[in-house]
Design a protein around this motif. Structure first.
Motif, short mmCIF file in Angstrom:
data_model
loop_
_atom_site.label_atom_id
_atom_site.label_comp_id
_atom_site.label_asym_id
_atom_site.label_seq_id
_atom_site.Cartn_x
_atom_site.Cartn_y
_atom_site.Cartn_z
N ARG A 102 -3.04 -3.02 -4.71
CA ARG A 102 -1.93 -3.52 -3.91
C ARG A 102 -2.37 -4.66 -2.99
O ARG A 102 -1.56 -5.52 -2.65
CB ARG A 102 -1.31 -2.39 -3.10
CG ARG A 102 -0.83 -1.24 -3.95
CD ARG A 102 0.34 -1.61 -4.87
NE ARG A 102 0.59 -0.57 -5.83
CZ ARG A 102 1.02 0.66 -5.55
NH1 ARG A 102 1.26 1.01 -4.29
NH2 ARG A 102 1.21 1.54 -6.50
N GLU A 136 -4.65 0.88 -14.79
CA GLU A 136 -5.57 2.00 -14.57
C GLU A 136 -5.71 2.90 -15.79
O GLU A 136 -6.60 3.76 -15.82
CB GLU A 136 -5.10 2.83 -13.36
CG GLU A 136 -5.08 2.09 -12.04
CD GLU A 136 -6.45 1.68 -11.54
OE1 GLU A 136 -7.47 2.01 -12.20
OE2 GLU A 136 -6.52 1.03 -10.49
N SER A 190 0.83 -1.20 0.00
CA SER A 190 0.00 0.00 0.00
C SER A 190 0.87 1.25 0.00
O SER A 190 0.59 2.22 -0.73
CB SER A 190 -0.92 0.01 1.22
OG SER A 190 -1.59 1.25 1.36
N GLU A 246 -12.38 3.34 -3.43
CA GLU A 246 -11.33 3.23 -4.46
C GLU A 246 -11.24 4.51 -5.27
O GLU A 246 -12.21 5.23 -5.44
CB GLU A 246 -11.63 2.05 -5.40
CG GLU A 246 -11.32 0.71 -4.79
CD GLU A 246 -11.29 -0.39 -5.84
OE1 GLU A 246 -11.58 -0.11 -7.03
OE2 GLU A 246 -10.96 -1.52 -5.49
N GLU A 297 -1.25 2.25 -9.30
CA GLU A 297 -2.32 2.94 -8.58
C GLU A 297 -2.71 4.18 -9.38
O GLU A 297 -1.94 4.67 -10.22
CB GLU A 297 -1.84 3.36 -7.19
CG GLU A 297 -0.68 4.35 -7.20
CD GLU A 297 -0.12 4.65 -5.82
OE1 GLU A 297 -0.87 5.23 -5.01
OE2 GLU A 297 1.05 4.29 -5.57
N ALA A 324 -4.29 3.01 -2.32
CA ALA A 324 -3.86 2.10 -3.39
C ALA A 324 -4.20 0.63 -3.15
O ALA A 324 -3.55 -0.25 -3.69
CB ALA A 324 -2.34 2.24 -3.63
#
Length: 361
Positions: free
Chosen positions: A185, A216, A14, A323, A70, A181
């Motif tokens: 993660r 992403e 993270s 998120e 991320e 993240a």
């Protein structure tokens, strides 16, 4: 993995810096975590492919997938004032970005703190106070007073990546993580858990883990890993958005502490129904909680992998609240249920079972 290892792994991944296209710290941490369990190769996009020790090359190949990146920001230009004009890397909602504390990785590889700056309300017109801000109007302020200072002293210019500045914490009393993240993660940590737990076990399949990049911004890394791995079947670990804070109970399909979400459909993908049901039946046998979800939005690496050769693919989602914002929640119990399910799934799969997922009879 033991509970303490799982907690440490989730926190480590993270906290790692890694927006789309700049995932090197995440990849390094992953490579180090799995070095005893297989051989890992990294390509020019920073995709990492790990071939599990014990693979024979003569059995069906299972691709495990998680993505390293991320959502983040990227410096587009430095304004005359020294503030940073930026674009988004991934799907930020503009209203979630103002006043966010961030880290900018400068040209020297240093991490510079900053904040997404907005005009103080004292100077806003009535229309500005009620308007929805746009990304193009925002800036990141790192404390500089001029363009020259930002470029020459802070070593920040076009192309420098930015992420939320958040440190992950774990609340043991409630089994909850709070950090950034977790998309994806928490999936990276889950893939490490699977490689760790199954190390030395004799399976009826070969396992290749693909830690992909740039998910992403269009599932880009997974298109590459799918072509390199040439799998017969794929299992995607994904951090998936919760709907439990705004949907009624009867419609909520991804909830904290309700186990992993098995995704039947989103805008990019339909799960192989035989493989999906096999997995759900196994979860029932193991008394593991789970939900199933039909989504009207979203997308994930399962689409890129499944489209490549039409291999049966499922998504095992670990629920994440909020998120694509700076602050997320996820539950250790959901992580453990997801990894327990996938680990046992890999123990059960063999050539005959995989072939049955392709049958139309």
């Amino acid at each position: 993995m033991e509970k303490a290892q799982q907690i440490d792994s989730i926190i480590k991944f993270s906290n790692a810096f890694g927006p789309s296209g700049f995932e090197q710290p995440v990849i390094r941490a992953y490579r180090d975590a799995v070095k005893d369990f297989g051989t890992t190769e990294i390509d020019g996009m920073f995709n990492a492919i790990t071939k599990r020790k014990g693979n024979t090359g003569e059995r069906p190949v299972i691709q495990l997938d998680a993505h390293a990146d991320e959502v983040g920001l990227l410096v587009q230009a430095v304004r005359p004032s020294g503030l940073l004009k930026f674009v988004t890397l991934g799907g930020f909602v503009p209203t979630n970005v103002p006043a966010m504390r961030v880290l900018v990785r400068n040209r020297r590889g240093e991490y510079i703190p900053g904040v997404v700056a907005t005009k103080p309300p004292h100077f806003m017109t009535a229309a500005e106070r009620n308007a929805v801000p746009t990304i193009a109007e925002m800036s990141v302020d790192v404390g500089s007073t001029s363009r020259d200072e930002t470029i020459n002293d802070y070593a920040i210019d076009t192309g420098c990546p930015i992420v939320p500045d958040v440190s992950c914490t774990y609340d043991d009393a409630h089994g909850m993580f709070f950090g950034k993240a977790f998309d994806d993660r928490v999936g990276v940590a889950a893939m490490v858990d699977t490689l760790t737990t199954l190390h030395g076990e004799d399976l009826n399949v070969d396992v290749v883990a693909g830690l992909s990049t740039q998910e992403e911004v269009g599932l880009r890394g997974a298109y590459v890993t799918a072509r390199k791995i040439q799998a017969d079947l794929a299992i995607v670990y994904e951090g998936v958005p919760c709907d439990d804070t705004f949907e009624p109970d009867w419609l909520s399909q991804t909830r904290l502490k309700a186990g992993p979400m098995l995704r039947d459909l989103d805008t990019t993908y339909i799960a192989n129904p035989a493989f999906q049901q096999f997995t759900a039946d196994l979860a029932d046998e193991l008394h593991l909680p789970y939900t199933r979800a039909v989504r009207t939005g979203g997308g994930q690496d399962g689409a890129a992998i499944g489209y490549w050769q039409g291999v049966p693919t499922i998504v095992v989602g670990i629920p994440v609240r909020y998120e694509h914002t700076a602050y997320n929640y996820t539950a250790l119990s959901d992580f453990q249920a997801a990894t327990s399910l996938v680990n046992e799934l890999l123990r059960r799969l063999d050539a005959e079972t995989i072939a049955s997922f392709n049958s139309v009879d």
